[in-house]
Scaffold this motif. Structure first.
Motif, mmCIF file in Angstrom:
data_model
loop_
_atom_site.group_PDB
_atom_site.id
_atom_site.type_symbol
_atom_site.label_atom_id
_atom_site.label_comp_id
_atom_site.label_asym_id
_atom_site.label_seq_id
_atom_site.Cartn_x
_atom_site.Cartn_y
_atom_site.Cartn_z
ATOM 1 N N ASP A 16 -59.507 3.661 23.705
ATOM 2 C CA ASP A 16 -59.520 2.361 23.036
ATOM 3 C C ASP A 16 -58.322 1.554 23.543
ATOM 4 O O ASP A 16 -57.221 1.714 23.035
ATOM 5 N N TYR A 62 -51.373 2.417 18.385
ATOM 6 C CA TYR A 62 -51.273 3.309 19.548
ATOM 7 C C TYR A 62 -51.534 2.555 20.849
ATOM 8 O O TYR A 62 -51.483 3.127 21.926
ATOM 9 N N TRP A 69 -48.153 7.910 20.663
ATOM 10 C CA TRP A 69 -49.299 8.556 20.014
ATOM 11 C C TRP A 69 -49.479 9.976 20.532
ATOM 12 O O TRP A 69 -49.701 10.908 19.758
ATOM 13 N N TRP A 81 -57.071 9.486 22.733
ATOM 14 C CA TRP A 81 -57.629 8.299 22.090
ATOM 15 C C TRP A 81 -57.045 6.974 22.606
ATOM 16 O O TRP A 81 -57.803 6.030 22.875
ATOM 17 N N LEU A 114 -58.366 13.385 20.043
ATOM 18 C CA LEU A 114 -57.128 12.988 19.368
ATOM 19 C C LEU A 114 -56.057 12.617 20.384
ATOM 20 O O LEU A 114 -55.418 11.575 20.283
ATOM 21 N N PHE A 129 -53.582 4.750 13.378
ATOM 22 C CA PHE A 129 -54.934 4.556 13.929
ATOM 23 C C PHE A 129 -55.534 3.246 13.431
ATOM 24 O O PHE A 129 -56.023 2.433 14.216
ATOM 25 N N MET A 181 -50.782 9.384 10.652
ATOM 26 C CA MET A 181 -51.704 9.217 11.767
ATOM 27 C C MET A 181 -52.780 8.194 11.414
ATOM 28 O O MET A 181 -53.130 7.340 12.239
ATOM 29 N N ALA A 205 -63.563 1.641 16.722
ATOM 30 C CA ALA A 205 -62.448 2.477 16.261
ATOM 31 C C ALA A 205 -62.567 2.756 14.763
ATOM 32 O O ALA A 205 -62.377 3.892 14.307
ATOM 33 N N ALA A 210 -63.033 6.242 12.780
ATOM 34 C CA ALA A 210 -62.084 6.649 11.734
ATOM 35 C C ALA A 210 -62.828 7.041 10.461
ATOM 36 O O ALA A 210 -62.571 8.108 9.882
#
Lengths: 246, 276
Positions: free
Chosen positions: A113, B125, B133, A109, A106, B120, B116, A126, A130
């Motif tokens: 990416d 981010y 983030w 991350w 978390l 994402f 979040m 990604a 998710a």
């Protein structure tokens, strides 16, 4: 992200900002409406689903159901998955490894990416992550919400061949909420503790079992507050499960 | 004839103006406030981008209801349950404030997770918002920890034993685990000081941390600006490169030069692209 990508992004964003709208009122009015709705939902929930008083704490009575709030159900269900401790799935996976890997993932991350792509369908890695994490969390939360909490009052265990000490041990087992974490022959919660139907097959003696009750491996709480004769009977009962008492 | 602005005639208005001017002269608050409120954000900003503000508003609501609850709550093993019963059954609107605090926690966690998820899925981010983030991830962890510590405070059997199990889990971690367990319990066992320790962590330590990180989070958001939705009209460079490549390939095909001619990469003419 490469230098050229960063420069391009900064340039694009500066242009987007230049053609943009002022924060007040164009963003703030949306913020206020949604935040107001959320607070309204809280107020409606507080009025319609009243908070209740539980049983006051009694550390001496271990007749309990150790259930966390719903947002920790996923962690609770992880415990159940890794409950039957063996070399392949030690319980430390659920208590330490999995949660910490998730937390580290978390936090770092954005450093994993880093490509410039932002379109949803052009980021399969990604989006795959998710979908995996979100469906996993939802599934575990749903499992936690739908599993029964131990056994009903007055229910007994479908066991035969109990002698006097074992019967006394069974009573201790039932009275202290053991079945809210352990299962014997399909009765009781399927975790977070391991199933005890064949506990006797381990071949432990009573001294070892009593010591375990006093200083168990986490997350099991200590039962050192029980009277010594109860612990002795409980150990006799548990050490015969699956061998003497079936 | 020119007129001279002598300001408002109303003495109250005059007084207020003087105070505002006095503060502004020393703090520059007028200018920075104006900049903060009227700074530009990308025009395509979406309704999905209201969730962060909503989470912050819910934190504010939790703070206010929490302050009211703290006026009646007694963090002592002998009186805690009684004081919760007092709040629920006797204090005017007490059941309401307690209900809002309890449900507010659940709704806040839902909103924080949705927020979040939005960041994402949008890839918001990415450069330059990595640290936004990271501070947000810290806020998520602290919010979860708020839930954990608050759960014990109602001091009923379910909360007590669930927390015993949760602290056992913390304490079972290798190396640091036993120390963390001792710190949380205020000793090797759950004792009289455990409840007040959880109370202090819940109402002083973590809220301070959350407020600090909300400040950092906001600093990054204001400094870097809010990201554009991935469907924004203004295409990103990667997308423009793709389109350029497609156009050039088509042009090459038309000219009968199928793939035999290489063309300069698109970033060479960045300047022209931005104008486009």
């Amino acid at each position: 992200m490469k230098k050229a990508d960063k420069v391009a992004y900064d340039k694009d964003y500066a242009a987007a900002k230049k053609d943009g709208k002022p924060f007040f009122p164009y963003a703030i009015y949306k913020d206020t409406i949604i935040a107001g709705l959320a607070i309204l939902v809280v107020i409606v929930l507080a009025i319609t689903v009243r908070v209740e008083m539980g049983e006051p704490v009694n550390p001496a009575s271990t007749d309990f159901l150790p259930r966390p709030d719903w947002y920790f159900y996923f962690a609770f269900e992880l415990l159940k998955i890794f409950a039957n401790q063996n070399a392949l799935t030690p319980v430390i996976m659920a208590t330490f490894m999995v949660p910490n890997i998730l937390i580290i993932l978390l936090v770092i991350w954005p450093f994993i990416d880093r490509g410039p792509e932002r379109r949803i369908w052009k980021r399969p890695f990604a989006m795959g992550t998710a979908v995996l994490v979100i469906s996993g969390l939802c599934y575990l939360t749903f499992l936690g919400a739908s599993t029964p909490e131990g056994i009903a009052k007055g229910e007994t265990l479908p066991l035969t061949g109990l002698d006097a000490a074992a019967s006394a041990g069974e009573a201790v087992y039932l009275a202290n909420g053991c079945s809210s974490c352990h299962m014997i022959k399909g009765v009781g919660a399927p975790g977070p503790g391991p199933e005890l139907t064949n506990e006797g097959a381990k071949g432990w003696d009573n001294a070892k079992m009593v010591q375990w009750m006093k200083v168990p491996v986490a997350p099991m709480p200590s039962f050192a507050s029980l009277p010594p004769e109860d612990l002795e009977n409980l150990s006799t009962f548990l050490n015969g499960l699956g061998t003497k008492y079936k | 004839m020119t007129t001279k602005d002598i300001g408002p005639k109303n003495p109250v208005e005059q007084g207020v103006t003087q105070v505002v001017d006095f503060v502004d002269e020393r703090s520059g608050v007028k200018n920075s406030g104006r900049w903060l409120m009227f700074r530009n954000i990308p025009a395509g900003t979406s309704w999905f981008q209201t969730l962060g503000f909503t989470a912050m508003a819910l934190f504010g609501m939790q703070a206010i209801t929490g302050i009211i609850l703290a006026m009646y709550y007694k963090p002592d093993p002998n009186t805690a349950f009684g004081s919760i019963a007092h709040i629920t059954n006797e204090v005017t609107w007490g059941w309401m404030v307690r209900g809002m605090h309890k449900w507010g926690a659940s709704v806040m966690i839902v909103i924080v997770f949705l927020h979040m998820g939005r960041v994402f899925i949008w890839g918001a981010y990415k450069y330059p918002r990595e640290l936004t983030w990271v501070t947000g991830a810290m806020l998520l962890l602290m919010t979860m920890f708020m839930g954990l510590t608050g759960y014990l405070l109602v001091w009923d059997q379910k909360a007590y034993w669930a927390t015993v199990v949760a602290v056992n889990i913390f304490a079972s971690a290798p190396i640091l685990g036993p120390y963390i367990g001792d710190i949380l319990r205020a000793g090797p066992e759950f004792g009289p000081d455990t409840l007040s320790r959880f109370y202090s962590i819940h109402m002083l330590l973590i809220p301070g941390g959350i407020a600090t990180f909300i400040g950092l989070h906001l600093y990054f958001i204001i400094r870097l600006g809010i990201s554009e939705p991935p469907w924004a009209k203004r295409a990103l460079r990667v997308q423009r490169d793709e389109e350029d490549a497609r156009r050039k390939a088509a042009r090459n095909r038309e000219a009968g030069l199928k793939g035999s001619v290489s063309f300069p990469p698109a970033w060479v003419d960045d300047e022209q692209e931005v104008k486009r």
